[in-house]
Write an enzyme that holds these catalytic residues in place. Structure first.
Site, PDB file in Angstrom:
ATOM      1  CE  LYS A  15       8.017   5.600   3.144  1.00 50.81           C
ATOM      2  NZ  LYS A  15       7.380   4.425   2.845  1.00 50.81           N
ATOM      3  CG  ASN A  16       6.083   3.113   5.992  1.00 44.97           C
ATOM      4  OD1 ASN A  16       6.095   3.604   5.089  1.00 44.97           O
ATOM      5  ND2 ASN A  16       7.448   2.207   6.407  1.00 44.97           N
ATOM      6  NE  ARG A  72       5.412  -3.310  -3.078  1.00 47.09           N
ATOM      7  CZ  ARG A  72       5.272  -4.384  -4.153  1.00 47.09           C
ATOM      8  NH1 ARG A  72       5.551  -4.001  -5.300  1.00 47.09           N
ATOM      9  NH2 ARG A  72       4.517  -5.228  -3.944  1.00 47.09           N
ATOM     10  CB  CYS A  96       9.547  -3.758  -5.275  1.00 47.32           C
ATOM     11  SG  CYS A  96      10.441  -2.683  -4.215  1.00 47.32           S
ATOM     12  NE  ARG A 153       7.851  -4.563  -0.731  1.00 46.66           N
ATOM     13  CZ  ARG A 153       7.958  -3.038  -0.450  1.00 46.66           C
ATOM     14  NH1 ARG A 153       8.462  -2.210  -1.007  1.00 46.66           N
ATOM     15  NH2 ARG A 153       7.046  -2.690   0.444  1.00 46.66           N
ATOM     16  N   PRO A 154       5.006  -9.811  -3.231  1.00 46.97           N
ATOM     17  CG  PRO A 154       4.698 -11.997  -2.628  1.00 46.97           C
ATOM     18  CD  PRO A 154       5.699 -10.964  -2.635  1.00 46.97           C
ATOM     19  CG  ASP A 187       0.823 -14.221  -1.197  1.00 45.03           C
ATOM     20  OD1 ASP A 187       0.639 -15.161  -0.289  1.00 45.03           O
ATOM     21  OD2 ASP A 187       1.558 -13.362  -1.058  1.00 45.03           O
ATOM     22  CG  ASP A 193      11.642  -0.004   6.343  1.00 43.70           C
ATOM     23  OD1 ASP A 193      10.601   0.444   6.806  1.00 43.70           O
ATOM     24  OD2 ASP A 193      12.011  -0.955   5.575  1.00 43.70           O
ATOM     25  CB  ILE A 203      12.052  -8.357   5.666  1.00 43.87           C
ATOM     26  CG1 ILE A 203      12.321  -8.296   7.313  1.00 43.87           C
ATOM     27  CG2 ILE A 203      10.783  -7.986   5.277  1.00 43.87           C
ATOM     28  CD1 ILE A 203      10.995  -9.027   8.069  1.00 43.87           C
ATOM     29  NE  ARG A 237       8.696   6.458  -3.234  1.00 44.83           N
ATOM     30  CZ  ARG A 237       8.173   5.057  -3.711  1.00 44.83           C
ATOM     31  NH1 ARG A 237       9.036   4.349  -4.483  1.00 44.83           N
ATOM     32  NH2 ARG A 237       7.279   4.363  -2.992  1.00 44.83           N
TER      33      ARG A 237
HETATM   34  C1  EPZ Z   1       5.687  -2.135   4.936  1.00 45.77           C
HETATM   35  O1  EPZ Z   1       5.856  -2.807   3.479  1.00 45.77           O
HETATM   36  C2  EPZ Z   1       6.635  -1.030   4.758  1.00 45.77           C
HETATM   37  N1  EPZ Z   1       5.872   0.050   3.909  1.00 45.77           N
HETATM   38  C3  EPZ Z   1       8.010  -1.074   4.278  1.00 45.77           C
HETATM   39  O2  EPZ Z   1       8.533   0.005   4.188  1.00 45.77           O
HETATM   40  C4  EPZ Z   1       8.688  -2.200   5.255  1.00 45.77           C
HETATM   41  O3  EPZ Z   1      10.013  -2.344   4.543  1.00 45.77           O
HETATM   42  C5  EPZ Z   1       7.748  -3.536   5.323  1.00 45.77           C
HETATM   43  O4  EPZ Z   1       6.494  -2.966   5.764  1.00 45.77           O
HETATM   44  C6  EPZ Z   1       8.538  -4.453   6.444  1.00 45.77           C
HETATM   45  O5  EPZ Z   1       8.588  -3.832   7.839  1.00 45.77           O
HETATM   46  C7  EPZ Z   1       4.734   0.643   4.277  1.00 45.77           C
HETATM   47  O6  EPZ Z   1       4.314   0.407   5.442  1.00 45.77           O
HETATM   48  C8  EPZ Z   1       4.081   1.362   3.296  1.00 45.77           C
HETATM   49  P1  EPZ Z   1       5.291  -6.637   4.261  1.00 45.77           P
HETATM   50  P2  EPZ Z   1       4.921  -4.170   3.173  1.00 45.77           P
HETATM   51  O7  EPZ Z   1       4.020  -6.900   3.658  1.00 45.77           O
HETATM   52  O8  EPZ Z   1       3.738  -4.129   4.198  1.00 45.77           O
HETATM   53  C9  EPZ Z   1       6.006 -10.717   2.201  1.00 45.77           C
HETATM   54  C10 EPZ Z   1      10.160   1.867   3.579  1.00 45.77           C
HETATM   55  O9  EPZ Z   1      11.364   1.625   3.180  1.00 45.77           O
HETATM   56  N2  EPZ Z   1       4.850 -10.574   1.662  1.00 45.77           N
HETATM   57  O10 EPZ Z   1       5.234  -6.449   5.797  1.00 45.77           O
HETATM   58  O11 EPZ Z   1       4.801  -4.158   1.845  1.00 45.77           O
HETATM   59  C11 EPZ Z   1       6.918  -9.679   1.387  1.00 45.77           C
HETATM   60  O12 EPZ Z   1       7.357 -10.086   0.151  1.00 45.77           O
HETATM   61  C12 EPZ Z   1       9.236   0.528   3.094  1.00 45.77           C
HETATM   62  O13 EPZ Z   1       9.419   2.941   4.141  1.00 45.77           O
HETATM   63  C13 EPZ Z   1       3.975 -11.890   1.069  1.00 45.77           C
HETATM   64  O14 EPZ Z   1       4.667 -12.889   0.906  1.00 45.77           O
HETATM   65  O15 EPZ Z   1       5.915  -5.376   3.647  1.00 45.77           O
HETATM   66  C14 EPZ Z   1       8.274  -9.546   2.449  1.00 45.77           C
HETATM   67  O16 EPZ Z   1       8.867 -10.773   2.292  1.00 45.77           O
HETATM   68  C15 EPZ Z   1       9.890  -0.473   2.235  1.00 45.77           C
HETATM   69  N3  EPZ Z   1       2.687 -11.863   0.859  1.00 45.77           N
HETATM   70  C16 EPZ Z   1       7.438  -9.787   3.918  1.00 45.77           C
HETATM   71  O17 EPZ Z   1       6.004 -10.575   3.603  1.00 45.77           O
HETATM   72  C17 EPZ Z   1       1.983 -10.627   0.985  1.00 45.77           C
HETATM   73  O18 EPZ Z   1       0.817 -10.602   0.640  1.00 45.77           O
HETATM   74  C18 EPZ Z   1       7.134  -8.461   4.676  1.00 45.77           C
HETATM   75  O19 EPZ Z   1       6.389  -7.725   3.761  1.00 45.77           O
HETATM   76  C19 EPZ Z   1       2.486  -9.669   1.473  1.00 45.77           C
HETATM   77  C20 EPZ Z   1       3.942  -9.742   1.876  1.00 45.77           C
END
Ligand code: EPZ
Length: 417
Positions: free
Chosen positions: A22-23, A93, A117, A122-123, A125, A305, A327, A397
């Site tokens: 999926k990812n 998202r 979420c 999950r910002p 930024d 995950d 995370i 999903r």
């Molecule tokens: C990806 O989400 C995956 N989703 C998630 O899988 C997975 O849990 C996550 O990476 C971590 O491995 C997809 O690939 C579609 P991040 P993502 O940005 O990219 C913070 C599942 O179950 N952050 O790596 O949205 C954030 O809040 C899903 O399949 C900021 O602060 O996760 C988090 O604490 C759930 N600012 C950390 O970074 C930003 O701009 C990591 O989030 C972006 C992220």
């Protein structure tokens, strides 16, 4: 609303094939926006999130053909509307992954800002900050990220936090930028590498994918290509954890053991016996389950995950496991539901102390997010009697035909409408 009903207490036995990831599929579908030529994909999983992404891209003007067996061809000859509407973004998202490619190709994009979420704030930024560093003008307009540029420019960008989709968004944007982009503190997840391999097949110039420093030489245009989506390492890990929890012996084919080493190590610590080849994993668990403490962190460390699934495992271990989530702020929603099955868990901040119990007993429980639902399925396979899991739309999903695959391994599981 669909529910799953599981009769627990049976070991698992047999062989199943792993689906596409999926990812990896979600960003790769968005990569089709970067070229007017066809992108032919295979091993695309049949999941609700993939369907949502398909709807999102179609409403932008992308022509999509599916011919069964995971084959999908996308052609973005013309992008009518570089828009990701609220109605779609609120359900997924990952729609944010359209932002970078739209800006790079159309020089403008309007993407609804993802809201809250279940698992955390999950910002996005870092996505915005990176694109602004590449010269995009970005405003927040009525709940939308409104972005435009004459052409993105290559820059050196250091992420404040390791973000998977943030890395993927900037990686895609950089392929058509003017000059060189260097992404530092980038995510090293295998899905980032799979996306980079697809982009390189489309003519992009990328070095360092899979490390925390990715270098991209921008080009004027990308071409069509063919790409096979990598096996889903989280689906793989979920089935392995199910066999380790329920006991038994199983083989996973079309897998990629090298993409989930930290998970395989923890399963061995828990008492499972595992052997691998390049694309198969054989697991058996006959003896006692040992407690397994873990801490989630970005790849190659233990994936967030898989945290919930391992908590289900720990509920029946012979001792205490300490599980720390680093995370996401709110990824322990499954704890209360596990306690309804008789688990002994104490949560302090982002750490759960799981004391193994001799048995779980079946009950009605509710899924709260994708991986929490997988955790409840594993607990249901172990619990005495019947467990009914509500709100399994979360599961659909991210898992393809989960109950059918588990039934192939001998589980007593059925979907009721
Ligand atoms: C990806 O989400 C995956 N989703 C998630 O899988 C997975 O849990 C996550 O990476 C971590 O491995 C997809 O690939 C579609 P991040 P993502 O940005 O990219 C913070 C599942 O179950 N952050 O790596 O949205 C954030 O809040 C899903 O399949 C900021 O602060 O996760 C988090 O604490 C759930 N600012 C950390 O970074 C930003 O701009 C990591 O989030 C972006 C992220």
């Amino acid at each position: 609303m669909d529910k799953l009903v599981i009769e627990g207490g049976r070991p698992l036995d047999g062989s199943i094939a792993v689906s596409g990831a999926k990812n990896a599929a979600l960003p790769i579908l968005c990569a089709s926006l970067l070229t007017e030529e066809p992108l032919a994909l295979t091993h695309v999983p049949h999941l609700n999130d993939v369907r949502t992404m398909r709807t999102l891209l179609s409403q932008m003007g992308v022509r999509i053909e599916e011919s069964g067996g995971g084959h999908m061809t996308l052609e973005a000859a013309r992008i009518e509307w570089p828009l990701a509407p609220y109605e779609l973004v609120k359900t997924m998202r990952a729609s944010i992954l359209a932002l970078g490619p739209l800006l790079a190709r159309c020089r403008e994009a309007r993407v609804s800002l993802p809201g809250g979420c279940a698992i955390g704030l999950r910002p996005v930024d870092q996505h915005v900050k990176g694109l602004q560093a590449m010269g995009a003008e970005i405003d927040l307009d009525h709940g939308f990220i409104a972005a435009r540029t004459t052409r993105l420019k290559g820059v050196r960008f250091v992420f404040d936090v390791v973000t998977v989709t943030g890395t993927e968004n900037l990686l895609m944007a950089a392929t058509l930028a003017e000059g060189t982009t260097i992404l530092e503190n980038a995510a090293r997840e295998p899905e980032v590498v799979d996306l980079a391999e697809c982009l390189v097949a489309m003519g992009a110039r990328i070095a360092g994918a899979g490390t925390d420093r990715i270098v991209v030489e921008g080009v004027d245009r990308l071409r069509g290509a063919s790409h096979r989506i990598m096996p889903d390492r989280i689906e793989t890990g979920t089935f392995l954890a199910a066999v380790a929890a329920a006991g038994g012996e199983a083989t996973l084919t079309d897998a990629r053991p090298s993409s989930l080493e930290s998970v395989i190590d923890k399963l061995a610590e828990a008492g499972a016996t595992i052997s691998t080849t390049k694309d198969t994993i054989r697991i058996s668990r006959k003896g006692a389950l040992a407690p397994t403490s873990l801490r989630t962190a970005p790849y190659p460390a233990f994936p967030t995950d898989m945290q919930a699934q391992f908590m289900a495992l720990a509920t029946r271990a012979g001792g205490t496991s300490v599980i720390t989530e680093t995370i996401f702020e709110n990824r322990m929603m499954h704890v209360q539901e596990l306690k309804r099955l008789g688990a002994d868990i104490e949560v302090e901040g982002s750490t759960a102390i799981v004391r193994g119990v001799p048995r779980l007993t079946g009950a009605n429980v509710m899924a709260t997010d994708l991986r929490a639902s997988a955790c409840l399925v594993i607990a249901g396979l172990v619990a005495d009697g019947e467990t009914t899991i509500d709100r399994i739309y979360h599961l659909d999903r991210g898992y393809e035909r989960l109950e059918e695959k588990l039934a192939t391994l001998g589980a007593t599981i059925r979907r009721v409408r």
